[in-house]
Design a protein around this motif. Sequence first.
Motif, PDB file in Angstrom:
ATOM      1  N   PHE A  47     -11.195   6.597 -13.310  1.00 24.42           N
ATOM      2  CA  PHE A  47     -12.059   5.460 -13.619  1.00 24.42           C
ATOM      3  C   PHE A  47     -12.871   5.098 -12.387  1.00 24.42           C
ATOM      4  CE2 PHE A  47      -7.988   3.676 -12.244  1.00 24.42           C
ATOM      5  CZ  PHE A  47      -8.355   2.678 -11.341  1.00 24.42           C
ATOM      6  N   THR A  48     -13.844   4.233 -12.591  1.00 28.71           N
ATOM      7  CA  THR A  48     -14.651   3.719 -11.490  1.00 28.71           C
ATOM      8  C   THR A  48     -14.546   2.208 -11.470  1.00 28.71           C
ATOM      9  OG1 THR A  48     -16.648   3.584 -12.849  1.00 28.71           O
ATOM     10  CG2 THR A  48     -16.285   5.626 -11.612  1.00 28.71           C
ATOM     11  N   THR A  49     -14.723   1.631 -10.279  1.00 30.40           N
ATOM     12  CA  THR A  49     -14.722   0.183 -10.135  1.00 30.40           C
ATOM     13  C   THR A  49     -16.037  -0.268  -9.526  1.00 30.40           C
ATOM     14  OG1 THR A  49     -13.624   0.403  -7.982  1.00 30.40           O
ATOM     15  CG2 THR A  49     -12.229  -0.059  -9.891  1.00 30.40           C
ATOM     16  N   ALA A  50     -16.443  -1.450  -9.924  1.00 32.21           N
ATOM     17  CA  ALA A  50     -17.591  -2.117  -9.319  1.00 32.21           C
ATOM     18  C   ALA A  50     -17.107  -3.461  -8.810  1.00 32.21           C
ATOM     19  CB  ALA A  50     -18.708  -2.304 -10.339  1.00 32.21           C
ATOM     20  N   GLY A  51     -17.478  -3.801  -7.589  1.00 27.74           N
ATOM     21  CA  GLY A  51     -17.023  -5.036  -6.968  1.00 27.74           C
ATOM     22  C   GLY A  51     -16.991  -4.866  -5.473  1.00 27.74           C
ATOM     23  N   ASP A  52     -16.035  -5.541  -4.797  1.00 29.10           N
ATOM     24  CA  ASP A  52     -15.962  -5.448  -3.344  1.00 29.10           C
ATOM     25  C   ASP A  52     -15.560  -4.059  -2.870  1.00 29.10           C
ATOM     26  OD1 ASP A  52     -16.720  -8.030  -3.174  1.00 29.10           O
ATOM     27  OD2 ASP A  52     -14.862  -8.802  -2.306  1.00 29.10           O
ATOM     28  N   THR A  53     -14.802  -3.322  -3.676  1.00 30.11           N
ATOM     29  CA  THR A  53     -14.411  -1.954  -3.312  1.00 30.11           C
ATOM     30  C   THR A  53     -14.872  -1.002  -4.408  1.00 30.11           C
ATOM     31  OG1 THR A  53     -12.224  -2.322  -4.292  1.00 30.11           O
ATOM     32  CG2 THR A  53     -12.437  -2.658  -1.918  1.00 30.11           C
ATOM     33  N   HIS A 111     -12.123   6.473  -8.791  1.00 23.33           N
ATOM     34  CA  HIS A 111     -10.676   6.589  -8.587  1.00 23.33           C
ATOM     35  C   HIS A 111     -10.227   7.797  -9.408  1.00 23.33           C
ATOM     36  CE1 HIS A 111     -10.491   2.605  -6.642  1.00 23.33           C
ATOM     37  NE2 HIS A 111     -11.459   2.307  -7.498  1.00 23.33           N
ATOM     38  N   PRO A 112     -10.414   8.996  -8.853  1.00 25.51           N
ATOM     39  CA  PRO A 112     -10.229  10.223  -9.643  1.00 25.51           C
ATOM     40  C   PRO A 112      -8.801  10.460 -10.101  1.00 25.51           C
ATOM     41  CG  PRO A 112     -10.604  10.737  -7.323  1.00 25.51           C
ATOM     42  CD  PRO A 112     -10.889   9.282  -7.492  1.00 25.51           C
ATOM     43  N   THR A 113      -7.816   9.853  -9.416  1.00 25.76           N
ATOM     44  CA  THR A 113      -6.426  10.022  -9.848  1.00 25.76           C
ATOM     45  C   THR A 113      -5.988   8.942 -10.824  1.00 25.76           C
ATOM     46  OG1 THR A 113      -5.547   8.725  -7.996  1.00 25.76           O
ATOM     47  CG2 THR A 113      -5.860  11.099  -7.640  1.00 25.76           C
ATOM     48  N   GLY A 114      -6.900   8.022 -11.158  1.00 28.99           N
ATOM     49  CA  GLY A 114      -6.549   6.947 -12.074  1.00 28.99           C
ATOM     50  C   GLY A 114      -5.601   5.928 -11.479  1.00 28.99           C
ATOM     51  N   THR A 115      -5.586   5.808 -10.152  1.00 29.04           N
ATOM     52  CA  THR A 115      -4.612   4.956  -9.471  1.00 29.04           C
ATOM     53  C   THR A 115      -5.298   4.087  -8.430  1.00 29.04           C
ATOM     54  OG1 THR A 115      -2.822   6.554  -9.768  1.00 29.04           O
ATOM     55  CG2 THR A 115      -2.558   4.974  -7.983  1.00 29.04           C
ATOM     56  N   VAL A 116      -4.826   2.842  -8.304  1.00 32.00           N
ATOM     57  CA  VAL A 116      -5.227   1.979  -7.195  1.00 32.00           C
ATOM     58  C   VAL A 116      -3.964   1.447  -6.535  1.00 32.00           C
ATOM     59  CG1 VAL A 116      -7.479   1.299  -8.095  1.00 32.00           C
ATOM     60  CG2 VAL A 116      -5.448  -0.013  -8.750  1.00 32.00           C
ATOM     61  N   THR A 117      -4.046   1.236  -5.222  1.00 35.96           N
ATOM     62  CA  THR A 117      -2.918   0.712  -4.463  1.00 35.96           C
ATOM     63  C   THR A 117      -3.447  -0.041  -3.262  1.00 35.96           C
ATOM     64  OG1 THR A 117      -0.819   1.283  -3.361  1.00 35.96           O
ATOM     65  CG2 THR A 117      -2.667   2.807  -3.062  1.00 35.96           C
ATOM     66  N   PRO A 141       0.817  -1.220   0.000  1.00 38.28           N
ATOM     67  CA  PRO A 141       0.000   0.000   0.000  1.00 38.28           C
ATOM     68  C   PRO A 141       0.846   1.264   0.000  1.00 38.28           C
ATOM     69  CG  PRO A 141      -0.080  -1.097   2.143  1.00 38.28           C
ATOM     70  CD  PRO A 141       0.615  -2.030   1.212  1.00 38.28           C
ATOM     71  N   GLY A 142       0.421   2.201  -0.854  1.00 35.51           N
ATOM     72  CA  GLY A 142       1.055   3.510  -0.887  1.00 35.51           C
ATOM     73  C   GLY A 142       2.255   3.598  -1.797  1.00 35.51           C
ATOM     74  N   THR A 143       3.125   2.598  -1.772  1.00 40.02           N
ATOM     75  CA  THR A 143       4.369   2.680  -2.532  1.00 40.02           C
ATOM     76  C   THR A 143       4.285   2.005  -3.895  1.00 40.02           C
ATOM     77  OG1 THR A 143       5.192   0.694  -1.432  1.00 40.02           O
ATOM     78  CG2 THR A 143       5.756   2.811  -0.439  1.00 40.02           C
ATOM     79  N   ASP A 144       3.501   0.943  -4.020  1.00 38.14           N
ATOM     80  CA  ASP A 144       3.318   0.243  -5.292  1.00 38.14           C
ATOM     81  C   ASP A 144       1.891   0.489  -5.768  1.00 38.14           C
ATOM     82  OD1 ASP A 144       5.794  -0.690  -4.583  1.00 38.14           O
ATOM     83  OD2 ASP A 144       5.177  -2.773  -4.310  1.00 38.14           O
ATOM     84  N   ALA A 145       1.713   0.674  -7.080  1.00 36.11           N
ATOM     85  CA  ALA A 145       0.386   1.068  -7.559  1.00 36.11           C
ATOM     86  C   ALA A 145       0.199   0.679  -9.014  1.00 36.11           C
ATOM     87  CB  ALA A 145       0.190   2.576  -7.397  1.00 36.11           C
ATOM     88  N   ALA A 146      -1.070   0.661  -9.411  1.00 42.36           N
ATOM     89  CA  ALA A 146      -1.455   0.504 -10.817  1.00 42.36           C
ATOM     90  C   ALA A 146      -2.102   1.805 -11.267  1.00 42.36           C
ATOM     91  CB  ALA A 146      -2.422  -0.658 -10.986  1.00 42.36           C
ATOM     92  N   HIS A 147      -1.653   2.325 -12.400  1.00 40.05           N
ATOM     93  CA  HIS A 147      -2.116   3.613 -12.911  1.00 40.05           C
ATOM     94  C   HIS A 147      -2.746   3.411 -14.290  1.00 40.05           C
ATOM     95  CE1 HIS A 147       0.741   5.362  -9.933  1.00 40.05           C
ATOM     96  NE2 HIS A 147       1.537   4.397 -10.354  1.00 40.05           N
TER      97      HIS A 147
END
Length: 608
Positions: free
Chosen positions: A516-522, A526-532, A494-500
């Motif tokens: 982008f937006t996600t549908a699922g458990d979370t 995701h306004p910055t285009g990033t998940v971590t 978390p925080g240091t590794d990410a998908a953009h």
Amino acid sequence: MGGTEESRSGSRGPSRRAFGGRVLALGGALMIGTVPGASAAPEPGPGAAGPAAHAPGGARRTTLRHGSAARAGLLPEHLDRLVADAESFLLPPPGARHPWYAGAVLLAGRGGTVALHRPIGMAVRYAAYDEKTDSGVELPADRQIPMTGDTVFDLASVSKLFTSILAVQQIERGALELSERVTAYLPEFGGGGKGDITVRQLLTHTSGFRAWIPLYEEPTREGRLRRLWNEVPAHPPGTAYLYSDLNLITLQLILEGITGRPLDELLRTEITAPLGMRRTRFNPPPSWRPSIAATEDARAPWSGLDRGMVWGEVHDENAYGMGGVAGHAGVFSTAWDLAVLARTLLNGGAYGDARILSPASVELMFTDFNTAFPGDEHGLGFELYQHWYMGALATPRTAGHTGFTGTSVVLDPTTDAFLVVLGNSVHPVRSWRSGSAPRVAAADHLARAVPVRPAHGRTAWFSGMANDTTATLTLPAVPHTARLSCALWWDTEPGTDAAHLESSPDGGTTWHPLPFTTAGDTPGPHPTGTVTGWSGRTWHTVTADLPEAGPSGTRLRWRCTTDRRYVGRGVYVDALRVLDPTGRPVFDEARPADGARIEASGWVRAED
């Protein structure tokens, strides 16, 4: 209870009366490979569990047996790599003079199957340590003892888990209250400003105690108790996380006081005998010595006591001074016995016909009580979500502990997997070992061995699990306004590794974040285009509206970045499609011609 904890939690906190309202969340997660042969017996409701209690209703919980990786639902090639990596630490790593350990026993499994149980290296290799040359004095070859699968190890601080389980048992039975002040059980404890420390703070290392004090300098029990009673906390209780042996030593005194029995007897009658852990105990007898891994040539100045090569006795100075029986250290065990304990907890507190904890108690042990101290997540006795030794197995519910002698155990309820790494890393001296690289490597390989099933079809794009890398997955340009749709699975440090997710209006010369937006458990934006971080280890549906296309069209890419330290299980992308405003696909990776136009750098097609 101290005012600090009251103000943070707003209540007295969980007690045994609150157990019934908890929900046990153990077992496999959606879209993770299933565990063949996993028990489906219903769990009983919470309640007091006496010694050697039987699972109600005749329900028999999962027990362990050796079996293949396939039976465990694991990918065998990654278990092979786990062993190869572990063996590499028998030699000095590049730039270092010494190996991490003289030997180890590795055990990994999932569900009821132990798919890997492998000894490597030597249990006893050195007669002494030569501080003048910083080298080990090796025994003659015929006196060295190789590791076996049944080698017994001094667990060091992994012993704390047993003390914690014994405490939670007493909470179940009503003899101990989690939110009660320690002075309710040990009136003398209140000296030095410790009157507000609670049982919960002992179990979560938020009491304010410093890491340790040399109790072994006191020759009598009375002297050791006097030093503990007079100890002044380094922090007010509940205001900081500070890992301390003194917490579990204090808990030992509480347990012995409320039960009227010594800790070694409690360990035997309440845990090891019911579970059949025949090679787990304090103070192993002399007959065990040939099967025990040696630890350190203990001498000043690196050790507080001059004992020579410690072999068959507890290594920790304070535990040794306490007669080998201590709440923080002193338990000896084998990899198999620790796997039985891990399986018991993953079963919700039962193993075979025996039950040592209720499911709700196990849930509390795996629940983070240290939300005020991010990075120091902690259940009751168990550490949680610690990449520094759990590696890619780490999730918010992954539980475990390490020991100074080179031991560790990790339980991952999300995948129902468990890992035991027992090494003699202080043999011949503690200064040779640094960090937790072998533990992390083993955990990474076991995490990779748990398959992630593609969201659609036979394969999905996988970013890999390498440190300090950037991997890009780039789609061809689309000529007009459109929408991206795909499936995404992520688990990163978390925080240091990410998908953009990024878009380029100029053919790939410049790139910009694409919300982008996600549908699922979370679900959510995701306004910055990033998940971590951790996403539940499930697939999520991604949608993203592309910006207006430039003269050369709009290109899209997924870019994954990792730092130099730790990694998660990685990122998967599947079912990439780009739809025009009418919903017609202008790009669909399921079409061979479109799939061939994807540019993958660092990503691979994974079948898992």
